[in-house]
Design a protein around this motif. Structure first.
Motif, PDB file in Angstrom:
ATOM      1  N   VAL A   1      68.122  38.901  15.485  1.00  0.00           N
ATOM      2  CA  VAL A   1      67.671  38.459  16.873  1.00  0.00           C
ATOM      3  C   VAL A   1      67.007  39.563  17.646  1.00  0.00           C
ATOM      4  O   VAL A   1      66.159  39.283  18.170  1.00  0.00           O
ATOM      5  CB  VAL A   1      68.954  38.114  17.702  1.00  0.00           C
ATOM      6  CG1 VAL A   1      68.598  37.902  19.353  1.00  0.00           C
ATOM      7  CG2 VAL A   1      69.615  36.871  17.231  1.00  0.00           C
ATOM      8  N   PHE A   2      67.526  40.706  17.345  1.00  0.00           N
ATOM      9  CA  PHE A   2      66.470  41.999  18.089  1.00  0.00           C
ATOM     10  C   PHE A   2      65.355  42.024  17.381  1.00  0.00           C
ATOM     11  O   PHE A   2      64.160  42.304  18.149  1.00  0.00           O
ATOM     12  CB  PHE A   2      67.386  43.348  17.757  1.00  0.00           C
ATOM     13  CG  PHE A   2      67.043  44.552  18.662  1.00  0.00           C
ATOM     14  CD1 PHE A   2      67.006  44.567  20.107  1.00  0.00           C
ATOM     15  CD2 PHE A   2      66.127  45.279  17.905  1.00  0.00           C
ATOM     16  CE1 PHE A   2      66.450  45.434  20.954  1.00  0.00           C
ATOM     17  CE2 PHE A   2      65.634  46.245  18.855  1.00  0.00           C
ATOM     18  CZ  PHE A   2      65.797  46.491  20.204  1.00  0.00           C
ATOM     19  N   CYS A   3      64.976  41.800  16.179  1.00  0.00           N
ATOM     20  CA  CYS A   3      63.765  41.729  15.467  1.00  0.00           C
ATOM     21  C   CYS A   3      62.988  40.708  16.102  1.00  0.00           C
ATOM     22  O   CYS A   3      61.686  40.904  16.284  1.00  0.00           O
ATOM     23  CB  CYS A   3      63.747  41.626  14.205  1.00  0.00           C
ATOM     24  SG  CYS A   3      64.383  43.331  13.342  1.00  0.00           S
ATOM     25  N   ILE A   4      63.319  39.794  16.293  1.00  0.00           N
ATOM     26  CA  ILE A   4      62.606  38.517  17.002  1.00  0.00           C
ATOM     27  C   ILE A   4      62.245  38.730  18.379  1.00  0.00           C
ATOM     28  O   ILE A   4      61.071  38.708  18.873  1.00  0.00           O
ATOM     29  CB  ILE A   4      63.217  37.031  16.819  1.00  0.00           C
ATOM     30  CG1 ILE A   4      63.618  36.701  15.430  1.00  0.00           C
ATOM     31  CG2 ILE A   4      62.665  36.067  17.815  1.00  0.00           C
ATOM     32  CD1 ILE A   4      64.464  35.378  15.328  1.00  0.00           C
ATOM     33  N   TYR A   5      63.367  39.544  19.066  1.00  0.00           N
ATOM     34  CA  TYR A   5      62.837  39.939  20.527  1.00  0.00           C
ATOM     35  C   TYR A   5      61.873  40.788  20.362  1.00  0.00           C
ATOM     36  O   TYR A   5      60.857  41.080  21.269  1.00  0.00           O
ATOM     37  CB  TYR A   5      64.034  40.588  21.235  1.00  0.00           C
ATOM     38  CG  TYR A   5      63.746  41.407  22.440  1.00  0.00           C
ATOM     39  CD1 TYR A   5      63.410  41.010  23.573  1.00  0.00           C
ATOM     40  CD2 TYR A   5      64.039  42.799  22.384  1.00  0.00           C
ATOM     41  CE1 TYR A   5      63.287  41.821  24.559  1.00  0.00           C
ATOM     42  CE2 TYR A   5      63.632  43.552  23.237  1.00  0.00           C
ATOM     43  CZ  TYR A   5      63.282  43.240  24.625  1.00  0.00           C
ATOM     44  OH  TYR A   5      63.389  43.878  25.501  1.00  0.00           O
ATOM     45  N   THR A   6      61.868  41.856  19.624  1.00  0.00           N
ATOM     46  CA  THR A   6      61.052  43.263  19.307  1.00  0.00           C
ATOM     47  C   THR A   6      59.573  42.468  19.089  1.00  0.00           C
ATOM     48  O   THR A   6      58.488  43.127  19.753  1.00  0.00           O
ATOM     49  CB  THR A   6      61.493  44.028  18.373  1.00  0.00           C
ATOM     50  OG1 THR A   6      62.593  44.557  18.507  1.00  0.00           O
ATOM     51  CG2 THR A   6      60.445  45.153  18.261  1.00  0.00           C
TER      52      THR A   6
END
Length: 96
Positions: A33-38
């Motif tokens: 999820v954090f990679c998608i946000y990034t």
């Protein structure tokens, strides 16, 4: 620097989940999820990382491209930071 959202996510994961298995697995889902946000919100950071790697004209480690290396670092940082805080908050929750 430890990104602040990963600390908050780790604490929430540790408090919200009652089983240790969930506290150990969910942080890796948070890493995705954090990679998608990034990829959506922090493109300037990604572009700066890629530009710096290309300026030095250095190959990324493990035969990855610079983009893959950036997301690998982001995933590992997010996952293991949230895992650490998930375990700590789970231990504190278990004490009380």
């Amino acid at each position: 620097m430890i990104p602040f959202p990963n600390v908050i996510a780790g604490i929430l994961i540790g408090v919200a989940n009652d089983t240790w298995l969930a506290r150990l697995i969910v942080p890796f889902a948070w890493g995705i999820v954090f990679c998608i946000y990034t990829s959506i919100a922090r493109r300037d950071t990604r572009d700066a990382f890629i530009k710096q790697g290309e300026m030095i004209d250095r190959k990324a480690k493990w035969g990855m491209s610079h983009v893959q290396a950036f997301y690998f670092v982001e995933f590992m940082t997010a996952s293991f930071t949230s895992l650490l805080f998930s375990i700590i908050s789970g231990l504190i929750k278990g004490l009380f």
